[in-house]
Scaffold this motif. Structure first.
Motif, PDB file in Angstrom:
ATOM      1  N   LEU A 110      -1.284  -6.166   4.810  1.00  0.00           N
ATOM      2  CA  LEU A 110      -1.023  -4.866   3.931  1.00  0.00           C
ATOM      3  C   LEU A 110       0.352  -4.501   4.609  1.00  0.00           C
TER       4      LEU A 110
ATOM      5  N   ARG B  26      -8.653   2.989   5.507  1.00  0.00           N
ATOM      6  CA  ARG B  26      -9.087   3.081   4.324  1.00  0.00           C
ATOM      7  C   ARG B  26      -9.371   1.626   3.714  1.00  0.00           C
ATOM      8  N   TYR B  27      -8.369   0.785   3.813  1.00  0.00           N
ATOM      9  CA  TYR B  27      -8.587  -0.660   3.190  1.00  0.00           C
ATOM     10  C   TYR B  27      -9.738  -1.237   4.096  1.00  0.00           C
TER      11      TYR B  27
ATOM     12  N   ILE C  50      -7.428   0.497  -3.945  1.00  0.00           N
ATOM     13  CA  ILE C  50      -8.100  -0.212  -2.723  1.00  0.00           C
ATOM     14  C   ILE C  50      -9.284  -0.961  -3.100  1.00  0.00           C
TER      15      ILE C  50
ATOM     16  N   GLY D 109       0.838  -1.244   0.050  1.00  0.00           N
ATOM     17  CA  GLY D 109      -0.021  -0.100   0.069  1.00  0.00           C
ATOM     18  C   GLY D 109       0.720   1.333   0.040  1.00  0.00           C
TER      19      GLY D 109
ATOM     20  N   GLN E   6      -5.371   5.935  -5.306  1.00  0.00           N
ATOM     21  CA  GLN E   6      -5.125   5.122  -4.297  1.00  0.00           C
ATOM     22  C   GLN E   6      -6.670   4.731  -4.017  1.00  0.00           C
ATOM     23  N   ARG E   7      -7.566   5.249  -4.178  1.00  0.00           N
ATOM     24  CA  ARG E   7      -8.893   4.797  -4.191  1.00  0.00           C
ATOM     25  C   ARG E   7      -9.264   3.551  -5.062  1.00  0.00           C
TER      26      ARG E   7
END
Length: 334
Positions: free
Chosen positions: A72, A97-98, A55, A37, A51-52
């Motif tokens: 991760l 976020r994950y 993920i 990540g 990044q969005r």
């Protein structure tokens, strides 16, 4: 217990995974995924959007693979040169976020090979171990309930002295599992050495150049998983050996060994996912629970029950009746 066989996904900091890479993951069916990540600055909308997408792609594949173990590993430049609490906060943000994407049971590998100068570390063991301790203690407060790995040393130089310094200087309870990196047959002995010092289970979070089935057979039961590095290396460096799992001569051996690491129930579930993809997508969208897809197919009449299904349902019914009796005994109605 046979260790889970996993794979590190491509190190694609500047893109999402290709269709070929996705297809290889779905074909291999690894029982653990290690995802690299990349923290991004919040004031860069392009990187935030990338990044969005990364993920969301990882979460979608994790579900399609039947929710394997998920590791991760946040990546940054020269991590151990940063203030440990700053890096802890970046890890915390990335983990959240994950998790927000629906990934459950996420385990965190918060840095990598701290004995390497390229990672910001080295063999000043006092400095390295104190930095690790400060960062891990802060992560334990920020992420209660998240399983924290003690990252592996690179098996080079005087790395064994790093293990010894950790045993003396780091308080117990900071980490739930120790990691190791293994690239040669003789380094498999590191797994036993690490476990004998800490008493913790061990996870091989990088290995390659070894025959998958032979490696799994050689590992002790306290080794939880062996994660191949790497499915495909993005932008390989000149002169560095190619260790991509895609195109490797032991690709099929890995695939067979990964299937052999599964309990029989999960093997059956995965075969049903392949056989009934449309029903699986609908069930998944409705919030289907892991390893209950067969029960769903029985419930909607797609599958006819077999003797084993009827026995399982009878056992569930008996268990439910016992639980109900316990409730009635504890709270008698007038």
């Amino acid at each position: 217990m046979t260790p889970l066989l996993g794979v590190t996904t491509p190190n694609t900091q500047w893109r999402t995974w290709t269709h070929e890479e996705e297809a290889a993951l779905l074909d291999l069916r690894p029982q653990a995924l290690l995802v690299l990540g990349y923290p991004v600055p919040p004031d860069n909308p392009d990187l935030v959007e990338l990044q969005r997408a990364q993920i969301e792609q990882a979460a979608r594949l994790w579900r399609a693979l039947g929710r394997p173990r998920f590791y991760l590993r946040p990546y940054g430049d020269r991590i151990l040169q940063r203030p440990p609490l700053d890096w802890s906060f970046e890890c915390y943000v990335l983990v959240q976020r994950y998790k927000a994407a629906g990934i459950q049971g996420l385990e965190l590998i918060p840095w990598n090979e701290p004995n390497l100068a390229g990672e910001g570390g080295g063999e000043d063991w006092e400095r390295v171990v104190l930095w690790e301790t400060a960062c891990a203690a802060d992560l334990k407060m920020r992420l209660p309930g998240t399983r924290l790995h003690r990252p592996a040393f690179s098996p080079t130089g005087g790395y064994v002295r790093g293990f010894q310094k950790r045993q003396v200087r780091q308080p117990p309870g900071l980490f739930e599992i120790d990691d190791a990196h293994v690239y040669t047959d003789d380094q498999i002995a590191d797994v036993e050495y690490i476990n004998s010092g800490s008493g913790l289970p061990v996870c091989i979070t990088e290995w390659n150049r070894l025959v998958p089935s032979a490696l799994v057979a050689a590992l002790p039961e306290y080794c939880e998983a062996a994660v191949y590095f790497i499915l495909r290396w993005d932008r390989p460096e000149p002169g560095v050996p190619v260790v991509d799992l895609i195109g490797w001569e032991y690709y099929e051996d890995f695939k067979a060994a990964a299937a052999g690491a599964l309990p029989p129930q999960e093997v059956g579930e995965m075969a049903l996912v392949d056989q009934y993809p449309e029903q699986f997508s609908q069930w998944q969208a409705a919030g289907g629970v892991e390893n209950n897809f067969r029960k769903h197919l029985l419930g909607i009449g797609v599958l006819a029950p077999e003797a084993a299904d009827l026995l399982f349902l009878a056992q569930e019914l008996g268990s439910g009746i016992q639980q109900l009796r316990g409730v009635l005994d504890a709270y008698p109605f007038p």
